[in-house]
Design an enzyme around this catalytic site. Structure first.
Site, mmCIF file in Angstrom:
data_model
loop_
_atom_site.group_PDB
_atom_site.id
_atom_site.type_symbol
_atom_site.label_atom_id
_atom_site.label_comp_id
_atom_site.label_asym_id
_atom_site.label_seq_id
_atom_site.Cartn_x
_atom_site.Cartn_y
_atom_site.Cartn_z
ATOM 1 N N ASP A 153 0.951 -1.328 0.036
ATOM 2 C CA ASP A 153 0.065 -0.080 -0.042
ATOM 3 C C ASP A 153 1.046 1.239 -0.064
ATOM 4 O OD1 ASP A 153 1.000 -0.113 2.545
ATOM 5 O OD2 ASP A 153 -0.776 0.105 3.588
ATOM 6 N N GLU A 160 5.673 -3.949 10.478
ATOM 7 C CA GLU A 160 6.381 -3.998 9.203
ATOM 8 C C GLU A 160 7.867 -3.560 9.368
ATOM 9 O OE1 GLU A 160 3.459 -4.186 5.585
ATOM 10 O OE2 GLU A 160 3.671 -2.063 6.536
ATOM 11 N N GLU A 337 46.251 -23.681 -18.798
ATOM 12 C CA GLU A 337 46.640 -25.049 -18.914
ATOM 13 C C GLU A 337 45.798 -25.931 -19.876
ATOM 14 O OE1 GLU A 337 48.575 -28.680 -16.468
ATOM 15 O OE2 GLU A 337 47.646 -27.167 -15.376
ATOM 16 N N ASP A 339 45.784 -29.980 -21.213
ATOM 17 C CA ASP A 339 46.032 -31.429 -20.957
ATOM 18 C C ASP A 339 45.491 -32.310 -22.203
ATOM 19 O OD1 ASP A 339 47.458 -31.419 -18.688
ATOM 20 O OD2 ASP A 339 46.135 -32.520 -17.595
ATOM 21 N N GLU A 386 50.299 -29.745 -21.734
ATOM 22 C CA GLU A 386 50.675 -30.878 -21.083
ATOM 23 C C GLU A 386 50.438 -31.990 -22.280
ATOM 24 O OE1 GLU A 386 52.394 -31.557 -18.279
ATOM 25 O OE2 GLU A 386 52.327 -29.446 -18.044
ATOM 26 N N ILE A 628 20.640 -12.973 13.698
ATOM 27 C CA ILE A 628 21.337 -11.716 13.510
ATOM 28 C C ILE A 628 23.071 -12.106 13.454
ATOM 29 C CG2 ILE A 628 21.708 -9.171 14.213
ATOM 30 C CD1 ILE A 628 19.288 -9.563 13.278
ATOM 31 N N TYR A 684 30.685 -14.803 14.600
ATOM 32 C CA TYR A 684 31.230 -15.514 15.676
ATOM 33 C C TYR A 684 30.235 -16.728 16.237
ATOM 34 C CZ TYR A 684 32.642 -16.934 20.498
ATOM 35 O OH TYR A 684 32.961 -17.462 21.643
#
Length: 735
Positions: A153, A160, A337, A339, A386, A628, A684
């Protein structure tokens, strides 16, 4: 729902003045003819203009009919002024720096190099786009509003708003939250419209720590006059003699108030804009462009290098993909590289031999290389082959190399002379060099001895017979077996290079560090991960860079500390994939050992002091309802063995939005030229391993002292705006 016009008004409100009235923005909206530059020969005029939404930049060729291109300001990271890209440097004689600028995009997207028709027009685009980038940094306020406005709205009630605070990673006392809500609810309706929500957001995001720094230098507490800003730059930011001129530039660039600008002053808003910008970043702006000497021998540079480039996943069952080459090359990788193995239908294939990894055609990789080799950088790409193919399919590979790569493949000596030292990245611009085994010595393609070697009984009996056509394509990167440092010193040629497994290289580094450094002044060495790393994990590249190894090949597909270090080292010098080694690693007479850094000439250790002040809008790592983060900051130093160190702050409970630490971490750096500094933020957890939140890694020599913001990156190295750390950095000599 709230219309975009309302958002426009809101953002204008945030900046105290209508953005459309800004003289620079007016130039952008009117449009300009700018030259889009891709190379020295590709410089085409395009008409650019900013669309009415204030976010989209539209451009087209005058001959393109209805066809046009667009990009959003949201995709831009910053604007660089002058010749701050390889492409613009290459046309410096034709177009002066005052006409040139580069739009730098977030993530892996290529830059846009542009040339204006006048210095005034260039400045309007540079300053205008910078203002838009900053203005957009507030757009996610709007995104949050939309997420929290459940019934759409265009208003938000307190319930909210409370949910929104959780989404924003904020744990706040309900009474305090309601107090802020009431302050913002000017109409007294019990809900916030977008303008009121912005006011609520501004109260919420007031940066007391920035305000305190501002107050220390402001005479009236309202603004910084030019002299006061000059004092701040000279004393805190250590900008030196150019601080007065720099102060004026910063006011022009970041001050949103035209009134303050006319007074030659900076308000708190402008000051915060500056500190959050690239100029206020921890990374020296002058080290972001191409700033190093690129005319030294290849062996004098660290080279961004990929291992088993074709793999997107693990080494046993992973998917082989052309996309892996595209990603690595776009990331600035300069050694890839391949191969190669015999294919069933006469076409060589590439995969990790004797495993279940999928196969791709050699010729398709060459086509990809041709298209993407020089998108991110025009300095040379080394193709490390290679080779497990028989002679017949080796010849097919040689044909593909010549036909597909064409002139970009280096097939002859740069000046026709067998070199005493390798050519430079500058001399090899736009070239692809093949690294592989070679018959005979360089320069003896037509020598009878070389032909005899091809057909000698010894070579015929060997498992790896060589195709003359393939051998002839190897010029400066001849693969040879390593016979020891003494043998190399006496007999090796500069174009001969050896590959070492990580364990072999570590052993040599520990036992003969000084010899390894010397060896790497003359020749290239390539390091590759242990065969036991089937999960595509990586080793620490710093151990190899500390003895001067140039091609330290990593599994680019695996995010983590090791790739953070690689990205950190190569973030400088325009991300061109080449970084010049320090002088004590390029001088053939220097005696440097990473195990004994204090024995080198010019030894000067430094003290690094980092005050970790605060964090801003750190991302949630646990998407669980109501979760959090409890953030802590760890600073890690990587360099010679004596410099390896880490220290961390305490953790802050339940605040990922604006945690404040104000803790100082101290380090001593014995070899600043080789040190990398990594800032890591973690969530943590006392019961289990901490969760990764973000990181930023950079070379010690690229750090700007003073009050700086560190713009954090995700696990895979991409930006996560607006997440940042605010720090105060001091670098001093040991007394």
């Amino acid at each position: 729902s709230v219309c975009s016009d309302s958002l426009w008004r809101t953002l204008d409100f945030l900046h105290h003045s209508g953005i459309q009235d800004d003289p620079d923005i007016k130039v952008l909206m009117a449009g300009s003819t700018l030259r889009k530059v891709k190379s020295r020969s590709w410089k085409k005029q395009r008409h650019f203009r900013l669309l009415e939404d204030g976010l989209t930049i539209w451009y087209k060729s005058r001959w393109a009919g209805k066809g046009h291109s667009t990009f959003s300001v949201t995709e831009l990271e910053m604007v660089r002024e002058g010749h701050q890209s390889e492409v613009l440097l290459s046309i410096a004689e034709e177009f002066p720096a005052a006409l040139c600028f580069t739009l730098v995009f977030h993530g892996r997207q290529g830059n846009l190099d542009l040339v204006a028709e006048s210095p005034e027009e260039a400045q309007a685009w540079i300053q205008g786009v910078r203002k838009l980038i900053h203005r957009h940094s507030l757009r996610w306020v709007w995104d949050w509003f939309q997420k929290a406005d459940k019934n759409k709205d265009g208003k938000m009630n307190f319930k909210e708003v409370r949910k929104l605070l959780k989404m924003m990673n904020i744990e706040m006392n309900e009474e305090h939250a309601f107090h802020l809500f009431t302050m913002a609810d000017k109409s007294g309706t019990g809900s916030l419209e977008i303008e009121q929500f912005v006011h609520f957001y501004k109260i919420l995001t007031q940066r007391d720590e920035v305000w305190k720094v501002f107050q220390d230098y402001s005479g009236d507490g309202e603004k910084l006059m030019l002299e006061e800003l000059d004092n701040f730059l000279r004393i805190e930011q250590q900008t030196g003699e150019r601080s007065a001129q720099h102060a004026q530039e910063l006011i022009e660039r970041y001050e949103p108030s035209e009134t303050a600008k006319k007074q030659g002053a900076m308000t708190l808003d402008g000051f915060q804009m500056y500190l959050c910008s690239q100029d206020g970043s921890i990374f020296k702006p002058e080290h972001q462009g191409l700033y190093q000497d690129m005319s030294q021998p290849l062996s004098h540079y660290f080279i961004s290098s990929s291992h088993n480039t074709y793999l997107l996943e693990d080494q046993l069952r992973g998917h082989s993909s052309l996309e892996a080459y595209i990603k690595a090359l776009k990331r600035g990788c300069r050694c890839v590289e391949v191969d190669s193995w015999d294919g069933n239908d006469g076409e060589p294939v590439v995969y990790h031999g004797h495993t279940l990894t999928s196969k791709i055609l050699f010729r398709d990789i060459m086509s990809t290389l041709k298209e993407y080799a020089f998108k991110a950088s025009d300095f040379p790409v080394i193709l490390s082959l290679e080779n497990h193919c028989g002679v017949e399919q080796q010849t097919v590979m040689a044909q593909h190399l010549r036909q597909i790569l064409g002139d970009t493949l280096l097939t002859t000596l740069v000046d026709g002379q067998v070199p005493l030292q390798l050519p430079s990245p500058q001399e090899l611009r736009g070239k692809i060099l093949l690294k592989a085994k070679k018959i005979g010595a360089m320069g003896d393609r037509n020598c009878p001895m070389a032909s005899f070697a091809l057909f000698s009984p010894l070579l015929q009996k060997s498992k790896s017979k060589l195709s003359r056509e393939l051998s002839d394509l190897v010029v400066y990167c001849k693969s040879v077996h390593f016979h020891g440092f003494e043998h190399s010193r006496l007999h090796a040629k500069c174009y001969e290079m050896s590959s070492f497994s990580e364990s072999k290289a570590k052993k040599l580094a520990k036992e003969s560090g000084r010899d390894f450094v010397q060896y790497n002044t003359r020749q290239l060495s390539r390091i590759y991960p242990s065969g036991f790393r089937t999960d595509s994990s990586n080793y620490n590249p710093q151990d190899m860079w500390s003895v001067g190894c140039q091609i330290v090949a990593l599994n680019f597909q695996t995010a983590g500390l090791e790739m953070d270090l690689n990205d950190g080292l190569f973030r400088q010098n325009n991300c061109c994939g080449y970084v010049l080694k320090p002088e004590f690693m390029t001088d053939g007479n220097a005696q440097f050992s990473p195990e004994k850094p204090d024995e080198r000439q010019g030894y000067r250790p430094l003290r690094l002091s980092i005050q970790v002040i605060s964090g801003q809008q750190l991302p949630k790592v646990n998407q669980k309802e109501g979760s959090i983060v409890d953030p802590l900051v760890r600073v890690e130093i990587y360099g010679v063995p004596q410099d390896q160190a880490k220290d961390e702050t305490s953790h802050i409970n339940n605040n990922g939005f604006n945690p404040v630490w104000n803790e100082t971490l101290n380090f001593v750096i014995t070899t600043p030229e080789l040190a990398l500094v990594r800032f890591v933020v973690e969530d943590y957890d006392k019961a289990s391993r901490n969760d990764f939140i973000g990181q930023f890694t950079l070379p010690f020599k690229c750090i700007q002292a003073g009050y700086r913001h560190i713009h954090l990156l995700s696990r895979d190295g991409t930006a996560i705006p607006p997440s940042s750390l605010f720090v105060n950095i001091s670098i001093s000599e040991l007394s």
